[in-house]
Enzyme design. Structure first.
Site, PDB file in Angstrom:
ATOM      1  N   ARG A 124       0.818  -1.238   0.000  1.00  0.00           N
ATOM      2  CA  ARG A 124       0.000   0.000   0.000  1.00  0.00           C
ATOM      3  C   ARG A 124       0.847   1.283   0.000  1.00  0.00           C
ATOM      4  O   ARG A 124       0.400   2.337   0.423  1.00  0.00           O
ATOM      5  CB  ARG A 124      -0.980   0.023   1.169  1.00  0.00           C
ATOM      6  CG  ARG A 124      -1.967  -1.117   1.115  1.00  0.00           C
ATOM      7  CD  ARG A 124      -3.181  -0.846   1.985  1.00  0.00           C
ATOM      8  NE  ARG A 124      -4.126  -1.921   1.819  1.00  0.00           N
ATOM      9  CZ  ARG A 124      -4.104  -3.042   2.536  1.00  0.00           C
ATOM     10  NH1 ARG A 124      -3.188  -3.198   3.467  1.00  0.00           N
ATOM     11  NH2 ARG A 124      -4.986  -3.983   2.322  1.00  0.00           N
ATOM     12  N   LYS A 146       3.726  11.610 -11.098  1.00  0.00           N
ATOM     13  CA  LYS A 146       2.907  10.811 -12.025  1.00  0.00           C
ATOM     14  C   LYS A 146       3.630   9.494 -12.265  1.00  0.00           C
ATOM     15  O   LYS A 146       4.738   9.483 -12.813  1.00  0.00           O
ATOM     16  CB  LYS A 146       2.731  11.547 -13.358  1.00  0.00           C
ATOM     17  CG  LYS A 146       1.578  12.512 -13.377  1.00  0.00           C
ATOM     18  CD  LYS A 146       1.296  12.955 -14.810  1.00  0.00           C
ATOM     19  CE  LYS A 146       0.149  13.938 -14.878  1.00  0.00           C
ATOM     20  NZ  LYS A 146      -0.062  14.443 -16.244  1.00  0.00           N
ATOM     21  N   GLU A 188      10.535  19.199 -23.984  1.00  0.00           N
ATOM     22  CA  GLU A 188       9.704  19.450 -22.790  1.00  0.00           C
ATOM     23  C   GLU A 188      10.161  20.736 -22.091  1.00  0.00           C
ATOM     24  O   GLU A 188       9.344  21.464 -21.535  1.00  0.00           O
ATOM     25  CB  GLU A 188       9.789  18.277 -21.796  1.00  0.00           C
ATOM     26  CG  GLU A 188       9.184  16.964 -22.297  1.00  0.00           C
ATOM     27  CD  GLU A 188       7.643  16.904 -22.241  1.00  0.00           C
ATOM     28  OE1 GLU A 188       7.003  17.900 -21.865  1.00  0.00           O
ATOM     29  OE2 GLU A 188       7.088  15.848 -22.607  1.00  0.00           O
ATOM     30  N   LYS A 230       7.980  23.316 -12.792  1.00  0.00           N
ATOM     31  CA  LYS A 230       7.211  22.098 -12.536  1.00  0.00           C
ATOM     32  C   LYS A 230       6.752  22.058 -11.079  1.00  0.00           C
ATOM     33  O   LYS A 230       5.596  21.721 -10.794  1.00  0.00           O
ATOM     34  CB  LYS A 230       8.078  20.881 -12.884  1.00  0.00           C
ATOM     35  CG  LYS A 230       7.383  19.550 -12.794  1.00  0.00           C
ATOM     36  CD  LYS A 230       6.771  19.091 -14.082  1.00  0.00           C
ATOM     37  CE  LYS A 230       5.819  17.921 -13.860  1.00  0.00           C
ATOM     38  NZ  LYS A 230       6.282  16.655 -14.380  1.00  0.00           N
ATOM     39  N   GLU A 240      -3.913  17.366 -11.243  1.00  0.00           N
ATOM     40  CA  GLU A 240      -4.317  17.804 -12.584  1.00  0.00           C
ATOM     41  C   GLU A 240      -5.821  18.056 -12.731  1.00  0.00           C
ATOM     42  O   GLU A 240      -6.446  17.596 -13.679  1.00  0.00           O
ATOM     43  CB  GLU A 240      -3.830  16.778 -13.623  1.00  0.00           C
ATOM     44  CG  GLU A 240      -3.710  17.399 -15.017  1.00  0.00           C
ATOM     45  CD  GLU A 240      -3.085  16.474 -16.045  1.00  0.00           C
ATOM     46  OE1 GLU A 240      -1.958  16.019 -15.826  1.00  0.00           O
ATOM     47  OE2 GLU A 240      -3.739  16.228 -17.070  1.00  0.00           O
ATOM     48  N   ARG A 244      -2.404  22.193 -13.692  1.00  0.00           N
ATOM     49  CA  ARG A 244      -1.406  21.219 -14.169  1.00  0.00           C
ATOM     50  C   ARG A 244      -1.667  20.801 -15.617  1.00  0.00           C
ATOM     51  O   ARG A 244      -0.758  20.332 -16.306  1.00  0.00           O
ATOM     52  CB  ARG A 244      -1.369  19.992 -13.238  1.00  0.00           C
ATOM     53  CG  ARG A 244      -0.217  19.048 -13.551  1.00  0.00           C
ATOM     54  CD  ARG A 244       0.041  18.034 -12.457  1.00  0.00           C
ATOM     55  NE  ARG A 244       1.135  17.151 -12.830  1.00  0.00           N
ATOM     56  CZ  ARG A 244       1.720  16.296 -12.005  1.00  0.00           C
ATOM     57  NH1 ARG A 244       1.330  16.213 -10.758  1.00  0.00           N
ATOM     58  NH2 ARG A 244       2.710  15.530 -12.423  1.00  0.00           N
ATOM     59  N   ASN A 248       0.251  19.885 -20.599  1.00  0.00           N
ATOM     60  CA  ASN A 248      -0.088  19.077 -21.775  1.00  0.00           C
ATOM     61  C   ASN A 248       0.002  19.875 -23.073  1.00  0.00           C
ATOM     62  O   ASN A 248      -0.454  19.405 -24.122  1.00  0.00           O
ATOM     63  CB  ASN A 248      -1.499  18.489 -21.626  1.00  0.00           C
ATOM     64  CG  ASN A 248      -1.548  17.469 -20.507  1.00  0.00           C
ATOM     65  OD1 ASN A 248      -0.625  16.672 -20.350  1.00  0.00           O
ATOM     66  ND2 ASN A 248      -2.597  17.511 -19.702  1.00  0.00           N
ATOM     67  N   HIS A 251       0.704  18.267 -26.427  1.00  0.00           N
ATOM     68  CA  HIS A 251       0.524  16.822 -26.237  1.00  0.00           C
ATOM     69  C   HIS A 251      -0.746  16.275 -26.900  1.00  0.00           C
ATOM     70  O   HIS A 251      -0.810  15.089 -27.182  1.00  0.00           O
ATOM     71  CB  HIS A 251       0.516  16.474 -24.745  1.00  0.00           C
ATOM     72  CG  HIS A 251       1.891  16.472 -24.131  1.00  0.00           C
ATOM     73  ND1 HIS A 251       2.693  17.587 -24.110  1.00  0.00           N
ATOM     74  CD2 HIS A 251       2.615  15.484 -23.536  1.00  0.00           C
ATOM     75  CE1 HIS A 251       3.837  17.298 -23.515  1.00  0.00           C
ATOM     76  NE2 HIS A 251       3.813  16.022 -23.163  1.00  0.00           N
ATOM     77  N   HIS A 255       0.291  13.350 -28.993  1.00  0.00           N
ATOM     78  CA  HIS A 255      -0.117  11.969 -28.678  1.00  0.00           C
ATOM     79  C   HIS A 255      -0.791  11.311 -29.867  1.00  0.00           C
ATOM     80  O   HIS A 255      -0.536  10.142 -30.164  1.00  0.00           O
ATOM     81  CB  HIS A 255      -1.075  11.950 -27.484  1.00  0.00           C
ATOM     82  CG  HIS A 255      -0.361  11.986 -26.164  1.00  0.00           C
ATOM     83  ND1 HIS A 255      -0.976  12.383 -25.003  1.00  0.00           N
ATOM     84  CD2 HIS A 255       0.906  11.670 -25.816  1.00  0.00           C
ATOM     85  CE1 HIS A 255      -0.112  12.314 -24.009  1.00  0.00           C
ATOM     86  NE2 HIS A 255       1.043  11.899 -24.473  1.00  0.00           N
ATOM     87  N   HIS A 268       9.073  10.949 -28.177  1.00  0.00           N
ATOM     88  CA  HIS A 268       7.998  11.730 -27.543  1.00  0.00           C
ATOM     89  C   HIS A 268       8.266  13.234 -27.742  1.00  0.00           C
ATOM     90  O   HIS A 268       7.376  13.997 -28.103  1.00  0.00           O
ATOM     91  CB  HIS A 268       7.918  11.369 -26.062  1.00  0.00           C
ATOM     92  CG  HIS A 268       6.894  12.152 -25.316  1.00  0.00           C
ATOM     93  ND1 HIS A 268       5.542  12.014 -25.551  1.00  0.00           N
ATOM     94  CD2 HIS A 268       7.015  13.116 -24.349  1.00  0.00           C
ATOM     95  CE1 HIS A 268       4.882  12.852 -24.762  1.00  0.00           C
ATOM     96  NE2 HIS A 268       5.749  13.523 -24.025  1.00  0.00           N
TER      97      HIS A 268
HETATM   98  N1  GLY Z   1       4.474  15.454 -17.545  1.00  0.00           N
HETATM   99  C1  GLY Z   1       3.295  16.175 -17.253  1.00  0.00           C
HETATM  100  C2  GLY Z   1       2.944  16.199 -15.811  1.00  0.00           C
HETATM  101  O1  GLY Z   1       3.733  15.793 -14.981  1.00  0.00           O
HETATM  102  O2  GLY Z   1       1.867  16.622 -15.461  1.00  0.00           O
END
Ligand code: GLY
Length: 363
Positions: A124, A146, A188, A230, A240, A244, A248, A251, A255, A268
């Site tokens: 957990r 993430k 990025e 960040k 998000e 946040r 994107n 993206h 994507h 990417h």
């Molecule tokens: N790579 C995008 C984020 O961490 O939200």
């Protein structure tokens, strides 16, 4: 050594430090000991890194008499799946790791994502630490919690928001990386500049050669500025639900492009570079981004050596793919679009006609 703090004080204090410098790896064992970050450690890495950085970290930790083991899996995005995840988790149990044990994710984005997900779910949730070894992981994926694995039907479908206890960014580990890898992360970094920080945009423009030649001093500054952006975004919206989402940028198109080209033609970073160009055009066509700002954005992407043109993919197919995006709300694609360099907005809609025109014009 530079330190960026990421403050998350909702409930239990989950704030953590991001340490940035050259040859930071040498300092990790003593720092772990001093901060009492675990009773046992497990380094998880990939087959490309096990014999190099993995071996070195293992021996540095043993010198400090820390209890440590190492596991690795086959390098590459294809390993970011439930099968590899299952094997790792079983191994953790065989090794009798307990709730006080700590995982060290040593590698690029794939290692960070899968190791973080192992940490999030083993008993957990146990502690984990990120030691990124790619530019993309240092400026982006090692920060913010993430963690995920892919399904055959989609990327990052099984995952969690689960923050590391510390991030050690040793820019000397980036030495010798191929240009394509550097560009993957630089894309990025350019994205962060475009959505949040005009000064960073100018810094990248001015120092592009040094970045591409992996000059350590320049990289420390680049990484520090990116980590600040960040960290600020994650502090204000960890899961998000709002701000946040601006991460994107590029993206949505990126994507779709990765999916339509089978994740093999573009890295990417290359896909999101093209994504930013197309999404820049969408913003320009709906009247929120000026011609001049769009020209500047595309100029830096091109100057870096990243691609700016879409391949010849049928526009209707592209639009259909966009509808499958996670960001589709009530059947409409939500874009992150720029208003100017350093300012982005999320949840913006564009008509299908504008999307199609922008795609056509970007081929
Ligand atoms: N790579 C995008 C984020 O961490 O939200």
């Amino acid at each position: 050594m530079e330190t960026v703090q990421l403050n998350l004080k909702k409930g239990k204090d989950r704030s953590y430090d991001i340490l940035i410098g050259s040859r930071i790896m040498d300092k990790i064992p003593l720092d772990l000991k001093r901060n009492n970050l675990g009773n046992r450690y497990l380094i998880i890495t990939d087959s490309n890194l096990e014999g190099t950085h993995g071996k070195r970290l293992l021996s540095l930790m043993r010198k400090e008499v820390l209890s440590v083991s190492i596991l690795s899996f086959k390098a590459g995005e294809k390993s970011k799946n439930l099968k590899v995840y299952g094997k790792l988790i079983e191994k953790l149990h065989e090794l009798k790791l307990d709730r006080k044990s700590t995982i060290i994710a040593l590698g690029g984005g794939v290692v960070g994502d899968i190791s973080g997900f192992v940490a999030a779910t083993y008993m957990r949730g146990i502690n984990y630490i990120q030691v990124p070894t790619s530019l993309l992981a240092t400026v982006d994926s090692s920060i913010g919690g993430k963690v995920a694995v892919d399904l055959s039907t989609g990327k990052n479908i099984v995952g969690a928001f689960y923050q590391p206890r510390k991030v050690y960014i040793d820019v000397s580990l980036l030495k010798g990386l191929p240009r394509k890898e550097i560009l993957n992360g630089l894309s990025e970094a350019i994205k962060h500049a475009l959505i949040m920080d005009k000064k960073l945009f100018n810094f990248i423009k001015k120092n592009l050669d040094n970045v591409l030649h992996i000059d350590e001093k320049t990289l420390i500054e680049l990484v520090r500025r990116n980590c600040n952006i960040k960290a600020n975004i994650v502090e204000s919206d960890e899961t998000e639900s709002g701000l946040r989402k601006i991460l994107n940028y590029g993206h949505t198109i990126g994507h779709a492009l990765e999916t339509l080209t089978g994740y093999s033609r573009y890295s990417h970073g290359e896909a999101i570079a093209i994504g930013m160009v197309v999404e820049g055009l969408i913003a320009n066509k709906i009247g929120i981004l000026s011609d001049e700002e769009l020209r500047q954005q595309n100029g830096l992407i091109r100057q870096a050596g990243l691609p700016t043109k879409l391949p010849n993919i049928n526009t209707n197919r592209f639009v259909d793919e966009l509808k499958k995006d996670k960001k589709v709300v009530d059947g409409r694609t939500e874009f992150v679009l720029l208003r100017e360099i350093g300012k982005a907005e999320y949840g913006v809609h564009a008509s299908t006609e504008i999307i199609k025109k922008s795609i056509d014009q970007s081929k």
